[in-house]
Design an enzyme around this catalytic site. Structure first.
Site, PDB file in Angstrom:
ATOM      1  N   ASN A  92     -23.512   5.764  -5.834  1.00 60.10           N
ATOM      2  CA  ASN A  92     -22.242   5.507  -5.195  1.00 60.10           C
ATOM      3  C   ASN A  92     -21.478   4.503  -4.784  1.00 60.10           C
ATOM      4  O   ASN A  92     -22.574   3.090  -4.997  1.00 60.10           O
ATOM      5  CB  ASN A  92     -22.063   5.943  -3.455  1.00 60.10           C
ATOM      6  CG  ASN A  92     -23.434   7.232  -3.280  1.00 60.10           C
ATOM      7  OD1 ASN A  92     -24.327   7.306  -4.076  1.00 60.10           O
ATOM      8  ND2 ASN A  92     -22.745   8.324  -2.526  1.00 60.10           N
TER       9      ASN A  92
ATOM     10  N   ASN B  53     -13.755   8.129   3.177  1.00 61.08           N
ATOM     11  CA  ASN B  53     -15.250   8.762   2.420  1.00 61.08           C
ATOM     12  C   ASN B  53     -16.446   8.628   2.989  1.00 61.08           C
ATOM     13  O   ASN B  53     -16.961   8.538   3.888  1.00 61.08           O
ATOM     14  CB  ASN B  53     -16.135   7.300   0.787  1.00 61.08           C
ATOM     15  CG  ASN B  53     -16.378   5.932   1.839  1.00 61.08           C
ATOM     16  OD1 ASN B  53     -16.556   5.583   3.432  1.00 61.08           O
ATOM     17  ND2 ASN B  53     -15.195   4.898   1.115  1.00 61.08           N
ATOM     18  N   GLY B  54     -17.371   8.778   2.259  1.00 64.48           N
ATOM     19  CA  GLY B  54     -19.285   8.580   3.688  1.00 64.48           C
ATOM     20  C   GLY B  54     -19.173   7.910   3.652  1.00 64.48           C
ATOM     21  O   GLY B  54     -20.697   8.144   4.770  1.00 64.48           O
TER      22      GLY B  54
ATOM     23  N   HIS C  69     -15.659   9.205  -7.163  1.00 58.38           N
ATOM     24  CA  HIS C  69     -15.844   8.162  -7.844  1.00 58.38           C
ATOM     25  C   HIS C  69     -15.071   7.502  -8.371  1.00 58.38           C
ATOM     26  O   HIS C  69     -16.215   7.932 -10.302  1.00 58.38           O
ATOM     27  CB  HIS C  69     -17.761   7.891  -7.271  1.00 58.38           C
ATOM     28  CG  HIS C  69     -18.563   8.451  -6.695  1.00 58.38           C
ATOM     29  ND1 HIS C  69     -19.726   8.794  -6.000  1.00 58.38           N
ATOM     30  CD2 HIS C  69     -17.924   8.584  -5.023  1.00 58.38           C
ATOM     31  CE1 HIS C  69     -20.668   8.680  -5.577  1.00 58.38           C
ATOM     32  NE2 HIS C  69     -19.289   8.812  -4.416  1.00 58.38           N
TER      33      HIS C  69
ATOM     34  N   GLU D 193       0.590  -1.502  -0.103  1.00 58.94           N
ATOM     35  CA  GLU D 193      -0.157   0.275  -0.110  1.00 58.94           C
ATOM     36  C   GLU D 193       0.976   1.159   0.070  1.00 58.94           C
ATOM     37  O   GLU D 193       2.102   0.936   0.808  1.00 58.94           O
ATOM     38  CB  GLU D 193      -0.520   0.285   1.161  1.00 58.94           C
ATOM     39  CG  GLU D 193      -1.587   1.133   1.512  1.00 58.94           C
ATOM     40  CD  GLU D 193      -2.094   1.595   1.038  1.00 58.94           C
ATOM     41  OE1 GLU D 193      -3.381   1.410  -0.350  1.00 58.94           O
ATOM     42  OE2 GLU D 193      -2.223   3.555  -0.142  1.00 58.94           O
TER      43      GLU D 193
ATOM     44  N   GLU E  80     -27.668  12.636  -2.700  1.00 57.07           N
ATOM     45  CA  GLU E  80     -27.547  12.301  -1.556  1.00 57.07           C
ATOM     46  C   GLU E  80     -27.876  14.011  -0.872  1.00 57.07           C
ATOM     47  O   GLU E  80     -27.093  14.833  -0.785  1.00 57.07           O
ATOM     48  CB  GLU E  80     -25.926  11.883  -1.426  1.00 57.07           C
ATOM     49  CG  GLU E  80     -25.265  12.470  -1.128  1.00 57.07           C
ATOM     50  CD  GLU E  80     -23.814  11.773  -1.227  1.00 57.07           C
ATOM     51  OE1 GLU E  80     -22.852  11.948  -0.296  1.00 57.07           O
ATOM     52  OE2 GLU E  80     -23.255  10.125  -2.383  1.00 57.07           O
TER      53      GLU E  80
HETATM   54  P1  FAE Z   1      -9.893   2.456  -3.254  1.00 59.83           P
HETATM   55  O1  FAE Z   1     -10.548   2.103  -1.890  1.00 59.83           O
HETATM   56  O2  FAE Z   1      -9.040   4.104  -4.129  1.00 59.83           O
HETATM   57  O3  FAE Z   1      -8.229   1.542  -3.101  1.00 59.83           O
HETATM   58  C1  FAE Z   1      -7.292   1.854  -3.931  1.00 59.83           C
HETATM   59  C2  FAE Z   1      -5.601   2.340  -2.245  1.00 59.83           C
HETATM   60  O4  FAE Z   1      -4.388   1.115  -2.977  1.00 59.83           O
HETATM   61  C3  FAE Z   1      -5.230   2.873  -2.148  1.00 59.83           C
HETATM   62  O5  FAE Z   1      -5.347   2.493  -0.745  1.00 59.83           O
HETATM   63  C4  FAE Z   1      -4.818   3.749  -2.695  1.00 59.83           C
HETATM   64  O6  FAE Z   1      -3.172   4.498  -2.070  1.00 59.83           O
HETATM   65  C5  FAE Z   1      -3.920   2.515  -2.839  1.00 59.83           C
HETATM   66  N1  FAE Z   1      -2.290   2.775  -4.001  1.00 59.83           N
HETATM   67  C6  FAE Z   1      -3.042   3.480  -5.264  1.00 59.83           C
HETATM   68  N2  FAE Z   1      -1.279   2.865  -6.147  1.00 59.83           N
HETATM   69  C7  FAE Z   1      -1.303   2.703  -5.514  1.00 59.83           C
HETATM   70  C8  FAE Z   1      -0.060   2.222  -5.953  1.00 59.83           C
HETATM   71  N3  FAE Z   1       0.653   2.550  -7.387  1.00 59.83           N
HETATM   72  N4  FAE Z   1       1.077   1.134  -5.031  1.00 59.83           N
HETATM   73  C9  FAE Z   1       0.530   0.995  -3.408  1.00 59.83           C
HETATM   74  N5  FAE Z   1      -1.175   1.578  -3.937  1.00 59.83           N
HETATM   75  C10 FAE Z   1      -1.542   2.188  -4.474  1.00 59.83           C
HETATM   76  O7  FAE Z   1     -10.074   1.793  -4.336  1.00 59.83           O
HETATM   77  N6  FAE Z   1     -18.476   5.692  -2.523  1.00 59.83           N
HETATM   78  C11 FAE Z   1     -19.355   5.112  -1.741  1.00 59.83           C
HETATM   79  O8  FAE Z   1     -19.607   3.870  -2.240  1.00 59.83           O
HETATM   80  N7  FAE Z   1     -20.006   5.656  -0.828  1.00 59.83           N
HETATM   81  C12 FAE Z   1     -19.497   6.895  -0.175  1.00 59.83           C
HETATM   82  O9  FAE Z   1     -20.370   7.908   1.042  1.00 59.83           O
HETATM   83  C13 FAE Z   1     -18.148   7.743  -0.841  1.00 59.83           C
HETATM   84  N8  FAE Z   1     -17.802   8.876  -0.529  1.00 59.83           N
HETATM   85  C14 FAE Z   1     -16.335   9.523  -0.818  1.00 59.83           C
HETATM   86  C15 FAE Z   1     -16.177   9.745  -0.393  1.00 59.83           C
HETATM   87  C16 FAE Z   1     -14.551  10.207  -0.728  1.00 59.83           C
HETATM   88  C17 FAE Z   1     -13.762  12.068  -0.700  1.00 59.83           C
HETATM   89  C18 FAE Z   1     -14.269   9.782  -1.552  1.00 59.83           C
HETATM   90  C19 FAE Z   1     -12.422  10.914  -1.738  1.00 59.83           C
HETATM   91  C20 FAE Z   1     -14.811   8.676  -2.235  1.00 59.83           C
HETATM   92  C21 FAE Z   1     -15.960   8.705  -1.522  1.00 59.83           C
HETATM   93  N9  FAE Z   1     -16.144   7.389  -2.292  1.00 59.83           N
HETATM   94  C22 FAE Z   1     -18.077   6.786  -1.797  1.00 59.83           C
HETATM   95  C23 FAE Z   1     -16.227   6.892  -3.493  1.00 59.83           C
HETATM   96  C24 FAE Z   1     -15.512   5.629  -2.342  1.00 59.83           C
HETATM   97  O10 FAE Z   1     -14.518   5.486  -2.145  1.00 59.83           O
HETATM   98  C25 FAE Z   1     -14.043   5.032  -3.738  1.00 59.83           C
HETATM   99  O11 FAE Z   1     -15.507   4.070  -4.999  1.00 59.83           O
HETATM  100  C26 FAE Z   1     -13.384   3.093  -3.880  1.00 59.83           C
HETATM  101  O12 FAE Z   1     -13.133   3.702  -2.701  1.00 59.83           O
HETATM  102  C27 FAE Z   1     -13.413   2.180  -4.827  1.00 59.83           C
HETATM  103  O13 FAE Z   1     -12.184   1.482  -4.243  1.00 59.83           O
HETATM  104  P2  FAE Z   1     -11.128   0.959  -4.734  1.00 59.83           P
HETATM  105  O14 FAE Z   1     -11.087  -0.773  -4.017  1.00 59.83           O
HETATM  106  O15 FAE Z   1     -11.285   0.444  -6.278  1.00 59.83           O
END
Ligand code: FAE
Length: 526
Positions: A509, A147-148, A471, A69, A387
């Site tokens: 979401n 996230n939320g 997203h 990570e 939302e």
């Molecule tokens: P993700 O959770 O983004 O995890 C990717 C991980 O990989 C991260 O920890 C990175 O640090 C790591 N990483 C990236 N590149 C590398 C690399 N090269 N080497 C090593 N590590 C790496 O991926 N979604 C909802 O459904 N409900 C919500 O209420 C909501 N609110 C949100 C609020 C905010 C402020 C944000 C930023 C996002 C929100 N989201 C929400 C979106 C949701 O968190 C997002 O779609 C998911 O987290 C994506 O999941 P993944 O498994 O794709």
């Protein structure tokens, strides 16, 4: 004296950096019984939703796993005794390798909300990709840290439209419920919702929606609502009721390190290596892969490079992280057989934000919980899900603030330009989403006799934000860039498990759909 991240940091400075920081970044692995030498059977890249499912499913099946990570493992408190900062007092813990916050709401009545922060490997990344920017969580737990927590199912009819191969009976009746259970979802108690001062903002927006003929629903979340009620009763330390959210919550948030990742670690088969970014992947002639990594210290500086070997790699670095890694690895010859589909199908999930001013008879309350619980569901009529988001400024502001998700067919490509990820998105591609959201709220303003806010999103009197997203989705579309088992075409020992698999709009979401799809992919690969 208790050794914390911060006392070690001090020590790092005294030692001139390198020696101790090498110890720090290697610490988790030294503590484990796994070994860095030789070839790992399974490496997982990232630790968000897809990666956490992969870690859980592999370790529960008896496989040993190394998880890499790029962000920090958020466990050690800072000088203020807290692990995470509130949204009002950001510092070097809050922003990933930047020196200023980028607040989704830029100004209130002309007053800018952004603040300078010391540079460091903080928890929230804001990344400009050209005409579209993205927010993403960085750290052990990925997006679940910031996230939320809103966890909604997509409409089956819409999913059939955008990704028909997964929108079947089993996805809706097995994978989504499995994800819901393992994410520990819960909902706010209706009596508390109706009575609490912390949800006046939601009730005001809910009532306007109902008067407008819209359906208002309660949204499930993984934040612990029992804890939140105790926060309101002042019997536990406050978190959601103390302006904590997008830079992490010190309490109440049942993020992935408390659910999927905790269960994976409990097997004793998961080794976690943080502050380590995978920058490129190379297929080995004799089979398996080499992963070139950059290791950072707690000031964000790259202190060393290291290469890991694996037989199988599970990519869970998120839509941007995974796509960027694959594009680079194809361009530098490391993964030459990857298909031309890499980078395609990208989109911002129709994210649009806006504010409305309520009349003085309809206050939103000075006290607002950061956890959104009310959704205005116009999916079957206008194609929007809206939302009701808090604007916890600590004073009565009469603003109803919304994050809308509009269904849209617009997609673009994610590319590397001089090794920097960029999207081909152009401004007019947001028109379809903006028009659906405008239709939703023009009607509400007509019914309520209210108006849009023009002072929230910068100097241009902007009513809708259409140039950033929480997203990001797509880049490695399931069944196109991958097989129907999530394996990359051309390099089938690379398995994709994250949001890059979903085409750039799912109408709601995404976290729950990403988790459920990862469960499906891992059924074929664990
Ligand atoms: P993700 O959770 O983004 O995890 C990717 C991980 O990989 C991260 O920890 C990175 O640090 C790591 N990483 C990236 N590149 C590398 C690399 N090269 N080497 C090593 N590590 C790496 O991926 N979604 C909802 O459904 N409900 C919500 O209420 C909501 N609110 C949100 C609020 C905010 C402020 C944000 C930023 C996002 C929100 N989201 C929400 C979106 C949701 O968190 C997002 O779609 C998911 O987290 C994506 O999941 P993944 O498994 O794709």
């Amino acid at each position: 004296m208790e050794v914390t991240r911060r006392t070690l940091l001090k020590g790092t400075a005294l030692l001139g950096g390198a020696g101790l920081t090498n110890y720090l970044s290697g610490h988790s692995i030294l503590a484990s019984s796994d070994t860095l030498s030789g070839t790992h059977t399974n490496i997982i890249v990232g630790s968000g939703y897809g990666a956490a499912v992969a870690a859980y499913r592999l370790t529960r099946r008896g496989h040993r796993v190394l998880l890499i990570e790029m962000g920090q493992r958020w466990e050690q408190p800072g000088a203020d005794g807290k692990v995470f900062t509130s949204m009002l007092t950001p510092d070097e813990r809050s922003v990933w390798l930047g020196q200023s916050t980028t607040s989704p709401v830029r100004t209130i009545q002309g007053v800018p909300l952004d603040q300078s922060v010391p540079y460091g490997p903080g928890i929230l990344d804001f990344k400009s990709l050209g005409r579209m920017s993205v927010y993403r969580g960085v750290g052990y737990g990925g997006g679940s840290l910031v996230n939320g927590g809103i966890s909604l199912r997509p409409r089956q009819s819409y999913l059939r439209n955008v990704l028909p191969s997964i929108a079947d009976y089993r996805f809706f009746n097995y994978y989504l419920p499995t994800a819901e259970r393992r994410l520990n979802l819960n909902s706010i108690r209706s009596q508390f919702f109706e009575e609490s001062e912390w949800y006046a903002f939601s009730r005001t927006a809910r009532d306007s929606a109902v008067r407008s003929g819209y359906e208002a629903t309660s949204m499930p979340n993984f934040y612990d609502f029992d804890y939140l009620e105790r926060e309101a009763a002042d019997s536990v330390p406050r978190s959601a009721l103390a302006n904590e959210l997008i830079y992490g919550n010190n309490f109440g948030r049942m993020s992935l390190p408390h659910t999927y990742l905790a269960l994976a670690e409990a097997t004793g088969r998961l080794t976690v290596r943080t502050l380590t970014e995978v920058v490129s992947i190379r297929a080995r002639r004799q089979g398996g892969f080499e992963l070139d990594c950059a290791e950072r210290d707690y000031s964000g500086v790259v202190v060393s490079n290291r290469t890991f070997r694996a037989k199988r790699v599970f990519l869970g670095a998120g839509s941007i992280g995974t796509t960027e890694l694959l594009l680079r690895s194809r361009a530098n010859g490391g993964l030459p057989r990857l298909s031309e589909e890499i980078g395609k199908g990208w989109g911002p999930n129709g994210n649009i934000t806006l504010g409305r001013t309520n009349p003085s008879a309809l206050p939103t309350g000075p006290n607002q919980s950061t956890i959104s619980v009310t959704g205005i569901d116009c999916r079957s009529s206008i194609g929007t899900y809206n939302e009701v988001a808090p604007l916890p400024l600590g004073f009565e502001n009469y603003i109803s603030y919304y994050l809308s998700i509009a269904e849209t067919s617009e997609r673009c490509d994610l590319k590397l330009v001089d090794d920097v990820p960029q999207v081909t998105w152009i401004e007019s591609q947001a028109d379809e989403a903006v028009s659906r959201v405008r239709q939703t709220f023009d009607h509400m303003n007509d019914i309520e006799g209210t108006a849009y806010r023009t002072d929230l999103f910068g100097a241009e009197n902007k009513i809708f934000t259409d140039d950033w997203t929480y997203h990001p989705l797509g880049g490695v579309i399931f069944g196109k860039a991958t097989t129907e088992k999530g394996r990359l075409k051309g390099h089938e020992s690379l398995v994709v498990v994250d949001g890059s698999l979903l085409p750039g709009s799912i109408g709601v979401n995404p976290l729950l759909t990403i988790t459920a799809l990862a469960e499906k992919v891992m059924d074929a690969n664990a």
